[in-house]
Design an enzyme around this catalytic site. Structure first.
Site, PDB file in Angstrom:
ATOM      1  N   LYS A  65      -8.979  -2.295  -2.660  1.00 15.43           N
ATOM      2  CA  LYS A  65      -8.784  -2.175  -4.111  1.00 15.43           C
ATOM      3  C   LYS A  65     -10.085  -2.475  -4.870  1.00 15.43           C
ATOM      4  O   LYS A  65     -11.051  -2.968  -4.288  1.00 15.43           O
ATOM      5  CB  LYS A  65      -7.662  -3.131  -4.536  1.00 15.43           C
ATOM      6  N   TYR A 100       1.593   4.657  -7.695  1.00 20.89           N
ATOM      7  CA  TYR A 100       2.532   3.527  -7.761  1.00 20.89           C
ATOM      8  C   TYR A 100       3.825   3.881  -8.505  1.00 20.89           C
ATOM      9  O   TYR A 100       4.491   2.983  -9.032  1.00 20.89           O
ATOM     10  CB  TYR A 100       1.862   2.325  -8.432  1.00 20.89           C
ATOM     11  N   ASN A 129      -5.258  -8.305  -5.148  1.00 20.24           N
ATOM     12  CA  ASN A 129      -5.042  -8.836  -3.800  1.00 20.24           C
ATOM     13  C   ASN A 129      -5.787  -8.037  -2.724  1.00 20.24           C
ATOM     14  O   ASN A 129      -5.337  -7.931  -1.587  1.00 20.24           O
ATOM     15  CB  ASN A 129      -3.535  -8.953  -3.506  1.00 20.24           C
ATOM     16  N   HIS A 146      -4.268  -2.727  -0.053  1.00 18.91           N
ATOM     17  CA  HIS A 146      -2.913  -2.172  -0.067  1.00 18.91           C
ATOM     18  C   HIS A 146      -2.626  -1.596   1.306  1.00 18.91           C
ATOM     19  O   HIS A 146      -3.528  -1.084   1.962  1.00 18.91           O
ATOM     20  CB  HIS A 146      -2.801  -1.044  -1.115  1.00 18.91           C
ATOM     21  N   GLU A 198       2.017   8.481   1.064  1.00 22.35           N
ATOM     22  CA  GLU A 198       0.760   7.902   0.556  1.00 22.35           C
ATOM     23  C   GLU A 198      -0.471   8.585   1.165  1.00 22.35           C
ATOM     24  O   GLU A 198      -1.468   8.806   0.475  1.00 22.35           O
ATOM     25  CB  GLU A 198       0.738   6.398   0.820  1.00 22.35           C
TER      26      GLU A 198
HETATM   27  P1  CMP Z   1       0.479  -3.545  -3.235  1.00 25.39           P
HETATM   28  O1  CMP Z   1       0.742  -3.905  -1.827  1.00 25.39           O
HETATM   29  O2  CMP Z   1      -0.595  -2.569  -3.528  1.00 25.39           O
HETATM   30  O3  CMP Z   1       1.850  -2.999  -3.889  1.00 25.39           O
HETATM   31  C1  CMP Z   1       2.157  -3.142  -5.252  1.00 25.39           C
HETATM   32  C2  CMP Z   1       1.163  -3.993  -5.976  1.00 25.39           C
HETATM   33  O4  CMP Z   1       1.632  -4.526  -7.188  1.00 25.39           O
HETATM   34  C3  CMP Z   1       0.842  -5.233  -5.140  1.00 25.39           C
HETATM   35  O5  CMP Z   1       0.107  -4.898  -4.019  1.00 25.39           O
HETATM   36  C4  CMP Z   1       0.138  -6.077  -6.172  1.00 25.39           C
HETATM   37  O6  CMP Z   1      -1.199  -5.643  -6.406  1.00 25.39           O
HETATM   38  C5  CMP Z   1       0.985  -5.767  -7.393  1.00 25.39           C
HETATM   39  N1  CMP Z   1       2.051  -6.757  -7.591  1.00 25.39           N
HETATM   40  C6  CMP Z   1       3.115  -6.995  -6.831  1.00 25.39           C
HETATM   41  N2  CMP Z   1       3.880  -7.972  -7.347  1.00 25.39           N
HETATM   42  C7  CMP Z   1       3.268  -8.347  -8.478  1.00 25.39           C
HETATM   43  C8  CMP Z   1       3.555  -9.307  -9.472  1.00 25.39           C
HETATM   44  N3  CMP Z   1       4.651 -10.089  -9.408  1.00 25.39           N
HETATM   45  N4  CMP Z   1       2.714  -9.424 -10.499  1.00 25.39           N
HETATM   46  C9  CMP Z   1       1.607  -8.633 -10.574  1.00 25.39           C
HETATM   47  N5  CMP Z   1       1.282  -7.690  -9.660  1.00 25.39           N
HETATM   48  C10 CMP Z   1       2.103  -7.566  -8.624  1.00 25.39           C
END
Ligand code: CMP
Length: 139
Positions: free
Chosen positions: A9, A49, A112, A115, A126
């Site tokens: 990311k 998303y 984070n 993904h 995807e």
């Molecule tokens: P990802 O695995 O890419 O899938 C969805 C993304 O949404 C996740 O990683 C985070 O980056 C984001 N995400 C998931 N839960 C939350 C949350 N509670 N608050 C903010 N972002 C979130």
């Protein structure tokens, strides 16, 4: 054998951990079959998303994912989907196990670092979102 989609990311690219992520993938027998750096538009991030469009974090997440370049990869390996998810760690880095990518580098539940697809069905969708057949190199 399974294929999965991986994304480093914008926070991972900005923090200079592309190589660290790829190193961990290769060290764990996840082969990179395709890789490119792209900068998504807001609309492209929203499309990716789309399953999360009703979530309260959707707007912020798609702003973040279109805020800078990302590295998208197709990975292949035995049980690649669960094994890559194990290497990533829990979505919330505070709950992620020691030694996982998110535990080591993430700063936020949203920012984070990586993904990964959550099922074979999602992985197929995807992968198709970012790559055509000619860009995926079986080996
Ligand atoms: P990802 O695995 O890419 O899938 C969805 C993304 O949404 C996740 O990683 C985070 O980056 C984001 N995400 C998931 N839960 C939350 C949350 N509670 N608050 C903010 N972002 C979130």
């Amino acid at each position: 054998m399974q294929r999965t989609l991986s994304i480093v990311k914008p926070d991972g690219v900005a923090r200079g951990v592309i190589g660290e992520v790829v190193k961990r993938l290769e060290a764990n027998d996840l082969k990179v079959l395709a890789m490119k750096m792209i900068h998504m538009t807001k609309a492209q991030a929203e499309g990716f998303y789309a399953v999360h469009r009703e979530r309260p974090f959707f707007h912020s997440l798609t702003d973040f994912m279109s805020s800078g370049p990302v590295v998208v990869m197709v990975l292949e390996g035995e049980n690649a989907i669960p094994r890559y998810r194990e290497l990533m760690g829990a979505t919330d880095f505070k709950a992620a196990a020691e030694g996982t990518i998110r535990r080591d580098f993430a700063t936020d539940i949203e920012k984070n670092i990586v993904h990964g697809s959550d099922s074979a069905e999602t992985a197929a969708i995807e992968i198709g979102y970012f790559f055509n057949a000619f860009e995926i190199n079986p080996r």
